[in-house]
Design a protein around this motif. Structure first.
Motif, mmCIF file in Angstrom:
data_model
loop_
_atom_site.group_PDB
_atom_site.id
_atom_site.type_symbol
_atom_site.label_atom_id
_atom_site.label_comp_id
_atom_site.label_asym_id
_atom_site.label_seq_id
_atom_site.Cartn_x
_atom_site.Cartn_y
_atom_site.Cartn_z
ATOM 1 N N GLN A 61 3.320 2.853 -0.998
ATOM 2 C CA GLN A 61 2.557 2.810 -2.268
ATOM 3 C C GLN A 61 2.735 3.944 -3.187
ATOM 4 O OE1 GLN A 61 -1.412 3.566 -1.494
ATOM 5 N NE2 GLN A 61 -2.142 2.607 -3.377
ATOM 6 N N PRO A 89 1.865 -2.049 2.153
ATOM 7 C CA PRO A 89 1.202 -0.656 1.664
ATOM 8 C C PRO A 89 1.299 -0.735 -0.066
ATOM 9 C CG PRO A 89 2.203 -0.227 3.900
ATOM 10 C CD PRO A 89 2.603 -1.595 3.457
ATOM 11 N N ALA A 90 2.410 -0.948 -0.487
ATOM 12 C CA ALA A 90 2.560 -1.283 -1.767
ATOM 13 C C ALA A 90 2.281 -2.493 -2.680
ATOM 14 C CB ALA A 90 4.208 -0.808 -2.060
ATOM 15 N N ASP A 92 -0.517 -3.481 -3.626
ATOM 16 C CA ASP A 92 -1.377 -3.436 -4.967
ATOM 17 C C ASP A 92 -0.676 -2.830 -6.072
ATOM 18 O OD1 ASP A 92 -4.031 -2.975 -6.231
ATOM 19 O OD2 ASP A 92 -3.640 -0.855 -5.964
ATOM 20 N N GLN A 93 0.284 -2.165 -5.728
ATOM 21 C CA GLN A 93 1.254 -1.467 -7.022
ATOM 22 C C GLN A 93 2.059 -2.544 -7.684
ATOM 23 O OE1 GLN A 93 1.409 1.359 -8.573
ATOM 24 N NE2 GLN A 93 -0.138 2.532 -7.624
#
Length: 325
Positions: A61, A89-90, A92-93
């Motif tokens: 992220q 984990p990234a 959303d970014q």
């Protein structure tokens, strides 16, 4: 021309891009002096310094958040996610920031200079956390481009095009091919167009479509089918978002039959989007339903990796079944 494997071709593309534009930066987990877990960035830190090729903390992220910030300021970051399995984990970014940055600002700002590289797919006995093919998650996201090369020559040309493209690009590299795929690659600068499929073999009876490492699989199936007197047209999709509907539709209207092969699980795999779109536009040209040969709807198995793969024999079965319909 020089013989290169896929890793060397990726490294060559990064080297050229960094040499020609000081805004190009490479970073990720262990990409600096270590050259990354697969050595794709080998020697780049030594050549361009620690400010342009450097390690990041182990936080996907954070890597993409940092990359978004750099791209928003006019830099051309090439961010590496060490394995595609750990891109989540990234998520959303990438989905809520990278893809929407230009749109939500009314085109006042953008992160179009961002390229995200990541090894993906199976074939190295990596088990369920180092073998996944997550491309379909991102093809559902307007604002991104998604690219998967099939060999070293394609990898270099497509990566250079991705780095210079005005939109953010997810560049998935089939790790199965990193050292297994070797071929002639121009040492000079060149680019392949994004969003354009490539017809590798003309045929009359049926169209075979794949991307990445699975292109080799459909080529093997086409060879086996030829021994049975079946003429296969073979297409490498290359870009999944946007995808080249015109080339695939033209081929399907000619042959009337199609088999789509991808390594990801069947349910909601990107092949389903191809099938739905093509059957909407080519229904009256179809001689049989479009068939999919895919991975299974299970976590990627370590002990049964070979059984998981949609191999040439499964593809040949689908070809024969399609012709029998």
């Amino acid at each position: 021309m020089k013989q290169m494997n896929l890793l060397q071709a990726i490294n060559s593309a990064l080297d050229l891009a960094m040499a020609q534009d000081e805004r190009v930066l490479c970073f990720g987990e262990d990409v600096g002096a270590f050259g990354g877990v697969f050595r794709a960035t080998s020697q780049l830190q030594q050549k361009y310094g620690q400010q342009r090729c450097f390690n990041t903390p182990l936080t996907e992220q954070g890597i993409i958040g940092f990359a978004n910030g750099l791209a928003a300021q006019g830099q051309l970051p090439v961010a590496e996610i060490q394995f595609a399995d750990y891109i989540f984990p990234a998520f959303d970014q990438i989905v809520n920031e990278t893809a929407k940055y230009r749109y939500r600002s009314g085109n006042q700002f953008n992160v179009g200079g961002l390229t995200i590289r990541s090894p993906y797919g199976g074939g190295i006995h990596g088990g369920l956390y180092h073998s996944q093919s997550p491309e379909a998650y991102f093809t559902h996201t307007p604002g991104l481009k998604v690219v998967v090369p099939r060999n070293p020559e394609q990898a270099k040309g497509l990566l250079l095009a991705a780095i210079r493209d005005p939109d953010p690009v997810l560049f998935f590299e089939p790790k199965k091919l990193y050292r297994a795929a070797v071929g002639p690659v121009p040492e000079e600068d060149y680019m392949h167009p994004l969003g354009q499929a490539e017809v590798l073999r003309e045929g009359q009876d049926i169209t075979l479509v794949a991307w990445g490492a699975q292109v080799q699989t459909i080529e093997q199936a086409a060879d086996q089918a030829a021994e049975l007197g079946i003429s296969c047209e073979v297409i490498d999709l290359r870009s999944l978002l946007p995808w080249d509907q015109e080339t695939l539709a033209r081929s399907l209207r000619k042959t009337g039959r199609m088999v789509i092969n991808h390594e990801a699980p069947r349910t909601s795999g990107f092949g389903a989007e191809l099938v739905a779109s093509l059957q909407e536009n080519c229904f009256y040209s179809l001689e049989a339903p479009i068939r999919r040969v895919t991975g299974w709807d299970t976590p990627f198995p370590l002990a049964l990796e070979k059984e998981y793969f949609p191999n040439a024999l499964r593809t040949l079965d689908a070809i024969q079944a399609c012709l029998d319909d």
